[in-house]
Design an enzyme around this catalytic site. Structure first.
Site, mmCIF file in Angstrom:
data_model
loop_
_atom_site.group_PDB
_atom_site.id
_atom_site.type_symbol
_atom_site.label_atom_id
_atom_site.label_comp_id
_atom_site.label_asym_id
_atom_site.label_seq_id
_atom_site.Cartn_x
_atom_site.Cartn_y
_atom_site.Cartn_z
ATOM 1 N N LYS A 37 0.866 -1.185 0.000
ATOM 2 C CA LYS A 37 0.000 0.000 0.000
ATOM 3 C C LYS A 37 0.902 1.234 0.000
ATOM 4 O O LYS A 37 1.874 1.310 0.751
ATOM 5 C CB LYS A 37 -0.913 0.000 1.230
ATOM 6 C CG LYS A 37 -1.761 1.279 1.353
ATOM 7 C CD LYS A 37 -2.839 1.177 2.430
ATOM 8 C CE LYS A 37 -3.522 2.521 2.658
ATOM 9 N NZ LYS A 37 -4.568 2.472 3.690
ATOM 10 N N ASP A 76 -2.850 10.063 3.788
ATOM 11 C CA ASP A 76 -4.261 9.687 3.856
ATOM 12 C C ASP A 76 -5.018 10.678 4.740
ATOM 13 O O ASP A 76 -5.058 10.533 5.960
ATOM 14 C CB ASP A 76 -4.390 8.257 4.416
ATOM 15 C CG ASP A 76 -5.845 7.800 4.487
ATOM 16 O OD1 ASP A 76 -6.715 8.494 3.926
ATOM 17 O OD2 ASP A 76 -6.089 6.736 5.094
ATOM 18 N N LYS A 134 -10.560 12.768 7.947
ATOM 19 C CA LYS A 134 -10.181 12.305 9.283
ATOM 20 C C LYS A 134 -10.082 13.507 10.219
ATOM 21 O O LYS A 134 -9.685 14.585 9.788
ATOM 22 C CB LYS A 134 -8.800 11.631 9.235
ATOM 23 C CG LYS A 134 -8.765 10.247 8.609
ATOM 24 C CD LYS A 134 -7.341 9.691 8.653
ATOM 25 C CE LYS A 134 -7.201 8.391 7.883
ATOM 26 N NZ LYS A 134 -7.892 7.251 8.499
ATOM 27 N N ASP A 167 -12.528 7.225 3.057
ATOM 28 C CA ASP A 167 -11.365 6.882 3.890
ATOM 29 C C ASP A 167 -11.001 5.396 3.774
ATOM 30 O O ASP A 167 -9.972 4.968 4.267
ATOM 31 C CB ASP A 167 -11.652 7.271 5.346
ATOM 32 C CG ASP A 167 -10.384 7.397 6.176
ATOM 33 O OD1 ASP A 167 -9.282 7.372 5.580
ATOM 34 O OD2 ASP A 167 -10.495 7.519 7.406
ATOM 35 N N GLU A 206 -9.730 3.906 1.324
ATOM 36 C CA GLU A 206 -9.110 4.100 0.010
ATOM 37 C C GLU A 206 -8.066 3.035 -0.312
ATOM 38 O O GLU A 206 -7.853 2.700 -1.477
ATOM 39 C CB GLU A 206 -8.469 5.492 -0.058
ATOM 40 C CG GLU A 206 -7.049 5.618 0.529
ATOM 41 C CD GLU A 206 -6.965 5.334 2.030
ATOM 42 O OE1 GLU A 206 -8.014 5.426 2.694
ATOM 43 O OE2 GLU A 206 -5.871 4.994 2.511
ATOM 44 N N ARG A 214 -7.957 -0.201 0.086
ATOM 45 C CA ARG A 214 -8.479 -1.411 -0.566
ATOM 46 C C ARG A 214 -8.803 -1.154 -2.042
ATOM 47 O O ARG A 214 -8.739 -2.069 -2.856
ATOM 48 C CB ARG A 214 -9.708 -1.914 0.199
ATOM 49 C CG ARG A 214 -10.841 -0.924 0.247
ATOM 50 C CD ARG A 214 -11.896 -1.279 1.290
ATOM 51 N NE ARG A 214 -11.429 -1.007 2.658
ATOM 52 C CZ ARG A 214 -12.167 -1.218 3.739
ATOM 53 N NH1 ARG A 214 -13.389 -1.721 3.645
ATOM 54 N NH2 ARG A 214 -11.682 -0.936 4.937
HETATM 55 N N1 BES Z 1 -4.798 4.192 6.543
HETATM 56 C C1 BES Z 1 -5.984 3.906 7.247
HETATM 57 C C2 BES Z 1 -5.799 2.817 8.310
HETATM 58 C C3 BES Z 1 -4.916 3.164 9.467
HETATM 59 C C4 BES Z 1 -5.448 3.708 10.620
HETATM 60 C C5 BES Z 1 -3.568 2.872 9.419
HETATM 61 C C6 BES Z 1 -4.629 4.002 11.678
HETATM 62 C C7 BES Z 1 -2.739 3.172 10.494
HETATM 63 C C8 BES Z 1 -3.275 3.731 11.624
HETATM 64 C C9 BES Z 1 -7.074 3.445 6.276
HETATM 65 O O1 BES Z 1 -7.028 3.990 5.014
HETATM 66 C C10 BES Z 1 -8.396 3.849 6.871
HETATM 67 O O2 BES Z 1 -8.636 5.009 6.967
HETATM 68 N N2 BES Z 1 -9.188 2.868 7.238
HETATM 69 C C11 BES Z 1 -10.463 3.105 7.797
HETATM 70 C C12 BES Z 1 -11.453 2.169 7.136
HETATM 71 C C13 BES Z 1 -12.897 2.504 7.377
HETATM 72 C C14 BES Z 1 -13.239 3.843 6.777
HETATM 73 C C15 BES Z 1 -13.756 1.425 6.797
HETATM 74 C C16 BES Z 1 -10.386 2.843 9.296
HETATM 75 O O3 BES Z 1 -9.624 1.976 9.713
HETATM 76 O O4 BES Z 1 -11.039 3.555 10.045
HETATM 77 ZN ZN ZN Z 2 -5.204 4.618 4.369
HETATM 78 MN MN MN Z 3 -8.075 5.844 4.881
#
Ligand code: BES
Ligand code: ZN
Ligand code: MN
Length: 517
Positions: A274, A279, A286, A356, A358, A360
């Protein structure tokens, strides 16, 4: 850092410090006492063991004791380093202890170290772990510091002499262990640099250029595809995520192809990382706290790059391909919207219910592309979900995949590499949460089982390829100083990938008897 081997009495060697790693019984049981400890204590007229007793040093893991030698032995200082019990020992114990030691030695301005190696079951692997621990523990990210210049200029541990126990002699295998340990550590530290670099100076373009510089240096082939080519490849999900940013996306493909023709024809290993260089969450923005560390959302690609650097040097007898789709996830007048439907490379359509989610989307298109190589195994590393961190904490990665053989080979490689990976299910029971009313599926389901839902989404794009997904959201960062880690990027995944390649190399070079049938 410069490593050399020595033999004989370690207490005679001249250095700023003599480091003696000790199992608990080597301290507490006079009959099992480590020779270097006994020798040093004798020269110090019993003061060393006496001090150890009053200070409560019993050789437990994480314990250490520093002692000035007052000219009674070759080294200026003696550092006793606890390894805990032999029963619970593995090479990671040594790696962590060496990391702790090198940090402490650096703080006391030690430049040269002599290590009295303990008797180990596998000296080669132990030496490799020790070398890695030293090099990883000495890592600092201080590129942007202009104050405490004095600290920056402070001398670092520069030479390490490893004194072999008993009558062990230096061998070719030991030299190779040092060399591999140094390569793996250097590649991991480079991966840490890429992750620690702020997103403003680690854009998709810069990340791709870093990959190119490494590939040219290591002798790997590389293609960097621009937006137009990504459009030709019909990666609608990748492009959807990328469009909110002014930074152009890059699709990076690195290849190690063996020179030998028969080897080059073998099924490859494909690794996918990834590579969201920042992000923000996109329009599903966020909050500040959640966004603060999101320069690290490309840690999967950094681990992939670090591993490829080492893999090029190992030169395995099969091809290895690495891929990442680098872009930013930003909100803007041109960003992808909630409710938009994106068309993936495979033609499957996806309703966006959370911008968010993104990672996947980008991975789905890149995994589908990598699977076209028909790999023997495909592994992706991604800081994919906060949910995986909730489940497994800061130190453990989640492994997902239906192919048991592939999953076990990754779990075993991780265990040998000293990286903590635990398997989680990809259960079809959760499939419903990705159902969409308007498209083939949606990109985010409910909060519960969030890490599983993300893995289920990815699974839609890998077909029948033996595939393992590693969610490294937790272990890609260390929240505190620990062993050979400082605060910040860990380079998690480099060692597991290198080990996976080493193991397949061993299998091909010396097939198990039943494999011939
Ligand atoms: N990059 C984040 C996941 C993440 C969170 C990595 C904290 C490291 C530390 C990912 O893109 C994300 O935002 N995931 C969301 C998914 C949700 C919107 C379904 C999440 O984990 O909240
Ligand atoms: Zn992310
Ligand atoms: Mn994200």
């Amino acid at each position: 850092m410069n490593f050399s081997f020595g033999t004989g009495d370690a207490t005679k060697a001249k250095a700023d410090a003599l480091l003696i790693p000790l199992f608990d019984t080597e301290v507490t049981d006079a009959k099992k006492r480590a020779p270097a400890l006994a020798q040093a204590d004798k020269k110090l007229k019993g003061l060393l063991l006496k001090t150890a007793a009053t200070e409560g040093f019993k050789g437990k893991a994480e314990q250490s004791l520093s002692f000035h030698s007052h000219g009674k032995i070759g080294a200026t200082r003696i550092v006793l380093l606890g390894l805990g019990s032999r029963a619970s020992f593995n090479n990671e114990t040594l790696r962590l202890a060496a990391g702790r030691a090198v940090k402490a030695l650096g703080r006391s301005r030690v430049k040269s170290v002599v290590v009295a190696l303990p008797v180990l079951r596998e000296t080669d692997a132990g030496v490799r772990a020790l070398v890695e621990g030293f090099e990883l523990g000495a890592y600092r990210y201080d590129r942007w510091r202009t104050t405490n210049k004095e600290e920056k200029a402070a001398p670092k541990v520069g030479s390490v002499q490893l004194v072999l126990p008993g009558d062990l002699k230096r061998t070719k295998q030991l030299d190779e262990a040092v060399s591999l340990g140094r390569k793996v550590a250097a590649a991991t530290n480079w991966a840490r640099d890429l992750v620690n670099e702020p997103a403003g100076t680690m854009t998709p373009t810069i990340l791709a250029e870093q990959a190119r510089a490494m590939a040219e240096d290591a002798g790997l082939e590389i293609s960097i595809h621009e937006k137009e080519e990504i459009e030709n490849l019909k990666m609608g999900m990748f492009l959807g995520v990328a469009r909110g940013s002014v930074e152009p996306p890059k699709l990076v493909h690195l290849r190690y192809i063996p020179k030998d023709e028969e080897a080059a024809r073998r099924a490859p290993i494909c690794i996918v990382g990834k590579a969201i260089t920042f992000d923000s969450g996109g329009l599903s923005l966020k909050p500040t706290d959640g966004m603060l560390d999101m320069k690290t959302d490309m840690a999967g690609s950094a681990a992939t790059l670090g591993a490829m650097k080492v893999i090029a040097a190992i030169a395995p007898p099969f091809p290895v391909h690495a891929y990442f789709g680098a872009c930013e996830n930003m909100p803007s007048g041109n960003a992808y919207r909630l409710g938009d439907v994106l068309v993936s490379r495979l033609g499957k359509t996806v309703e966006i219910t959370n911008t968010d989610a993104e990672g996947r989307l980008v991975l789905g298109d890149v995994l589908a592309y990598a699977a076209e190589q028909k790999p023997a195994i495909m592994v992706d590393l991604a800081t994919l979900t906060g949910a995986c961190m909730i489940a497994l904490g800061h130190y453990i990665a989640g492994a997902f995949g239906d192919d048991d053989r592939a999953a076990w080979s990754v779990l075993e490689a991780a265990r040998a590499a000293g990286e903590e990976v635990w398997r989680l299910p990809i259960t079809e029971l959760n499939r419903d949460v990705l159902k969409s009313e308007v498209a083939d599926m949606k990109n985010s389901g409910e909060r519960y089982g969030g890490a599983i839902n993300a893995a289920l989404f990815l699974k839609e794009f890998v077909g029948s390829t033996p595939w393992v997904h590693l969610d490294i959201a937790g272990p890609s960062q260390s929240p505190k100083e620990r062993g050979y880690h400082g605060r910040g990027a860990t380079g998690f995944g480099v060692r597991t990938l290198v080990e996976l390649v080493r193991r397949r190399t061993q299998e091909i070079n010396a097939p198990a008897p039943d494999a011939a049938v």
